[in-house]
Design an enzyme around this catalytic site. Sequence first.
Site, short mmCIF file in Angstrom:
data_model
loop_
_atom_site.label_atom_id
_atom_site.label_comp_id
_atom_site.label_asym_id
_atom_site.label_seq_id
_atom_site.Cartn_x
_atom_site.Cartn_y
_atom_site.Cartn_z
N THR A 296 0.84 -1.20 0.00
CA THR A 296 0.00 0.00 0.00
C THR A 296 0.87 1.25 0.00
O THR A 296 2.07 1.19 0.26
CB THR A 296 -0.90 0.08 1.25
OG1 THR A 296 -0.12 0.46 2.38
CG2 THR A 296 -1.59 -1.23 1.53
N ASP A 297 0.24 2.37 -0.26
CA ASP A 297 0.87 3.65 0.02
C ASP A 297 0.52 4.02 1.47
O ASP A 297 -0.17 3.28 2.18
CB ASP A 297 0.41 4.71 -0.97
CG ASP A 297 1.45 5.82 -1.17
OD1 ASP A 297 2.26 6.05 -0.27
OD2 ASP A 297 1.43 6.46 -2.24
N TRP A 298 0.98 5.17 1.90
CA TRP A 298 0.95 5.61 3.30
C TRP A 298 -0.48 5.60 3.87
O TRP A 298 -1.34 6.37 3.44
CB TRP A 298 1.55 7.00 3.39
CG TRP A 298 1.84 7.50 4.76
CD1 TRP A 298 1.02 8.25 5.54
CD2 TRP A 298 3.05 7.32 5.50
NE1 TRP A 298 1.64 8.55 6.73
CE2 TRP A 298 2.89 7.99 6.73
CE3 TRP A 298 4.27 6.67 5.24
CZ2 TRP A 298 3.89 8.04 7.70
CZ3 TRP A 298 5.25 6.71 6.20
CH2 TRP A 298 5.07 7.37 7.41
#
Length: 781
Positions: free
Chosen positions: A314-316
């Site tokens: 995932t991203d942040w």
Amino acid sequence: MKKIIISVLAATTVIIGFSFFTTKKSQKEITKIERVEKLLSQMTLEEKVGQMAQVTLDVITEGDNEFSSYEPLKLSDELVNKAILEYHVGSVLNTANNRARSTEKWHEVVSQLQEVATTQTRLKIPVIYGIDAIHGTTYTAGATLFPQEIAQAATFNRELVRRGAEICAYETRASAIPWTFSPVLDMGRDPRFPRIWEGFGEDVYLTSEMGVQMIKGYEGEDNDISNPLHVASCLKHFLGYSVPLSGKDRTPAFIPEIELRERHIPAFKAALDAGAHTVMINSGLINGTPVHANYDILTKLLKEELGFDGVAVTDWADIDNLYTRDKVAATPKEAVKIAINAGIDMAMIPYSFDFCEDLVELVHEGEVPMSRIDDAVRRILNLKHQLGLFDTPVTHYKDYDKFGSKEFETAAYNAAAEAITLLKNQEATLPLKKGAKLLVTGPNANSMRSLNGGWSYSWQGEKVEEFAAQYNTILEAIQNFNGKKNVTHVAGVSYVETGKYWEETTDIPAAVQAAEKVDYIVLCLGENSYTEKPGDLHDLKISQNQIDLALALVKTDKPVILVLNEGRPRLIKNFAKDMNAIVQTYLPGNFGGDALADILFGKVNPSGKLPYTYPMYANTLVTYDHKPSEEQDKMEGMYDYESDFAVQFPFGYGLSYTTFEYSDLTVSSTSLSATDELTISVKVTNTGKVTGKEVVQLYISDLVASISPDMKRLRGFEKINLKAGESKTVRFTITGSDIAFVTSDLQWTVEKGDFAINIGGQSDKFEITETKKFGQSGQML
């Protein structure tokens, strides 16, 4: 998106791309697979879920809370044990306090983490550390920072891009880190988007070619990432992240399936075919569905159709966003369920361990199948084995004696020098004569921060001045070349740090007054550093303060050389016509000032070309590969309702201090089948007086098609170096698949009919005699 994607992906039968589980496995690969399967069979559910969790460094350091750390930086034994021994966390990312660290500190931090993971845990599984090393090793002090990707694209030089990635891999490994979240393969088709500078521009072919070069640079020709000179790459952001309807970061995009397949998938497919090991997922929404929640994109498209066997991260905090922002989950726990079942393998948590507890509960409750957990963990363990972390969990900075070396700095300088693009040179204003009296002005004249942009020593690049003092700003580089006594500096407009990152202050009269005693004005305009949400815009025009400064200096009647230093093409129509010369530097990195000075005074002949269309108006944000209907003003009998394709500068444009003549365009055949090879050649001659580099660009137009064809498409490019009077013949070879497009049945297709070729103003035609389909992923059917 769901309604569209399901219907077309369900029929997909072709599996393409790199696969760890090849049919012919070496003994070494078999051993790794056996080790992974043995580990997997021994792991508890909690240990498996921990491998899927990734925390940020601040969470495990001594500090007031999980969002910040004390200085000097020190790991907290208690918090490290909580993360690795209690929650079995398998990955760590980012720096602490949003600032770069020395190679020695990185070695200390990663060594301590690996010591706990490989000696104190039951199964001795090493952690994997990841970092945003996107134009050099972002978070390591003294590392070699290259131009940002948009500037690297402007070089049109594959070798320079690959070399930059090799050096980044070397210096990232010197920092004891084996995984970089790069390259960015988002298509830069909307100049409003705040991350356009992180990618390779608007063209599919250029982005695909440069992305492949970065993969080869990071991972090596054979993708042996166990080699301590290589790192695992991470393609981002899959998929369609960069074209939100509003132009603002992490806001909804609406992308038809044809557009998704023709513009956004190809660069990722090319990079996957080149062997990329990991993928980061788009933080936004496509057609109303968050991509982190989209099974059809993450599993059906990425893992099944494109054959991706690596790790999808995932991203942040994007699993949390399914609940907090996007409202597709009623609880944080439901958000975890949706994302993991959609196909996420590793979650950037990044602060809370609730993810681990929620996912364990979901498996016990039968909401997430154990098969999905095993699939994700198998991918993560494979990656760790491929990186050699089980054998060598930490690399040592003392083994990397070229870190920050002159050799590496020269490569960064060369990239900047070939990126910088001359856009206007009225009456040969440039190059300047050494000793000319200059006023260097504008907010970007004396700033290392603006030369580097975001992701430079810190997230927003606001700490650049602290780490890059030994390099030269534009002003300092010009002073070094031309002599301080010949250079006057008055900013006119300045960037000032505020609680909202920065704002502008002005003293335009002082700049106007200083212009009275000089021969030329070097006006340095553009943007300060930013990325992601802080870079969102309401107005694409360059700031009003900078417009006012430019117009005031024009009235002095001194020749004005406009130097643009910006992450995206800010509108300059108000004053561009009054500039004697215009030079685009993009975000050229630590050596951008030196490269620019050498170009301004003729030591280097500029050779960069625009990797995007530079718009003239806020309502002409159209890419070069537009449909014919964007140019209805050219149609006979049509009135002019300002419907023309009005741009400031076109894609692929860039001037030189010499001239090039194209001649003798030939094609090997004027009629061919869809599978035949066509060779196209053209002669290029340097007709000027100095050596120069030219980007030979092959454009092909499909003249009639079942779907309205693009006006033209870049189908090949080569950068050549020619001495004055020298000629070279450049050849391109294409087949039907190279000029195919996505038809209404969502298949890559080349249709029979006529095609036009254009290279440097030379043109010809050829005919395809049959229609041929190549499948949804471009594979021959």
